[in-house]
Design a protein around this motif. Structure first.
Motif, PDB file in Angstrom:
ATOM      1  N   LYS A  11       5.213   9.893   9.134  1.00  0.00           N
ATOM      2  CA  LYS A  11       4.009   9.851   8.434  1.00  0.00           C
ATOM      3  C   LYS A  11       4.073   8.737   7.563  1.00  0.00           C
ATOM      4  CE  LYS A  11       2.663  14.566   8.736  1.00  0.00           C
ATOM      5  NZ  LYS A  11       2.603  15.885   8.148  1.00  0.00           N
ATOM      6  N   THR A  63       7.206  -1.128   7.049  1.00  0.00           N
ATOM      7  CA  THR A  63       6.555  -0.022   6.999  1.00  0.00           C
ATOM      8  C   THR A  63       7.562   0.926   6.553  1.00  0.00           C
ATOM      9  OG1 THR A  63       4.975  -0.702   8.884  1.00  0.00           O
ATOM     10  CG2 THR A  63       5.134   1.696   8.359  1.00  0.00           C
ATOM     11  N   GLU A 114       0.789  -1.283   0.035  1.00  0.00           N
ATOM     12  CA  GLU A 114      -0.341   0.085  -0.074  1.00  0.00           C
ATOM     13  C   GLU A 114       0.853   1.013  -0.154  1.00  0.00           C
ATOM     14  OE1 GLU A 114      -3.406   2.133   3.029  1.00  0.00           O
ATOM     15  OE2 GLU A 114      -3.101  -0.247   3.094  1.00  0.00           O
ATOM     16  N   TYR A 115       0.573   2.335  -0.868  1.00  0.00           N
ATOM     17  CA  TYR A 115       1.320   3.255  -1.007  1.00  0.00           C
ATOM     18  C   TYR A 115       0.475   4.373  -0.196  1.00  0.00           C
ATOM     19  CZ  TYR A 115       3.821   7.285  -3.658  1.00  0.00           C
ATOM     20  OH  TYR A 115       4.632   8.226  -4.008  1.00  0.00           O
ATOM     21  N   THR A 116       1.071   4.982   0.773  1.00  0.00           N
ATOM     22  CA  THR A 116       0.323   5.910   1.546  1.00  0.00           C
ATOM     23  C   THR A 116       0.871   7.291   1.717  1.00  0.00           C
ATOM     24  OG1 THR A 116       1.607   4.984   3.658  1.00  0.00           O
ATOM     25  CG2 THR A 116      -0.659   3.918   3.027  1.00  0.00           C
ATOM     26  N   GLY A 117       1.857   7.476   1.122  1.00  0.00           N
ATOM     27  CA  GLY A 117       2.497   9.103   1.047  1.00  0.00           C
ATOM     28  C   GLY A 117       3.676   8.894   0.189  1.00  0.00           C
ATOM     29  N   SER A 165       8.367   5.193   6.312  1.00  0.00           N
ATOM     30  CA  SER A 165       7.600   6.403   6.806  1.00  0.00           C
ATOM     31  C   SER A 165       8.775   7.678   6.779  1.00  0.00           C
ATOM     32  CB  SER A 165       7.233   6.499   8.101  1.00  0.00           C
ATOM     33  OG  SER A 165       8.275   6.235   9.218  1.00  0.00           O
ATOM     34  N   ALA A 171       4.421   3.883   2.790  1.00  0.00           N
ATOM     35  CA  ALA A 171       4.220   2.543   2.155  1.00  0.00           C
ATOM     36  C   ALA A 171       4.292   1.481   3.294  1.00  0.00           C
ATOM     37  CB  ALA A 171       5.262   2.337   1.243  1.00  0.00           C
ATOM     38  N   LYS A 172       3.317   0.421   2.932  1.00  0.00           N
ATOM     39  CA  LYS A 172       3.485  -0.729   3.889  1.00  0.00           C
ATOM     40  C   LYS A 172       3.250  -2.005   3.080  1.00  0.00           C
ATOM     41  CE  LYS A 172      -1.374  -0.295   5.523  1.00  0.00           C
ATOM     42  NZ  LYS A 172      -1.775  -0.140   6.808  1.00  0.00           N
TER      43      LYS A 172
END
Length: 131
Positions: A117, A111, A81-84, A113, A120-121
């Motif tokens: 923040k 993870t 998952e791309y989160t930032g 960060s 990705a994970k």
């Protein structure tokens, strides 16, 4: 970081330093993103998601290596998952925690960060083999 642990060298080494670890359990490391990184171009101003995942996989290998005659290979990536976004000047913090290690296969959660923040994970699998 001990350069004998991973076979990777520039430009494919995506960890600058491992700062803490408990072999077989977890590891913490980081990568500083600079304008000199080959994946940063005039049109590409952020670290690609696939390279963030590779950095997590390289970090994961540090938890599995018990024998210097072993090498780790990325065998699976699930629930990535791309989160930032990660830009030049950022310090990408990398963390990997082992969930199971059996018969040469290491599985766990990574993870990445920036400033606390999430970027990705992923669930990552590493296969360990003699060199």
């Amino acid at each position: 970081m001990n350069n004998t642990v991973l076979p990777h060298r520039y430009p494919f080494l995506f960890i600058d330093r491992v700062v803490e670890s408990e072999p077989g359990k977890w590891v913490k490391g980081y990568k500083f993103i600079t304008e000199n990184d080959w994946f940063i171009t005039e049109n590409q101003k952020e670290m690609p998601f696939s390279i963030i995942i590779e950095a997590l996989a390289q970090t994961a290998a540090f938890t599995a290596l018990k024998d210097p005659a072993e090498i780790g290979f990325l065998s699976s990536v699930k629930k990535a998952e791309y989160t930032g976004k990660v830009f030049v000047g950022d310090k990408l913090d990398l963390y990997f925690e082992v969930s199971r290690f059996k018969r040469g296969f290491l599985f766990g959660n990574g993870t990445a960060s920036v400033n606390g923040k999430p970027a990705a994970k992923a669930e990552i699998g590493i296969f360990m083999e003699a060199k």
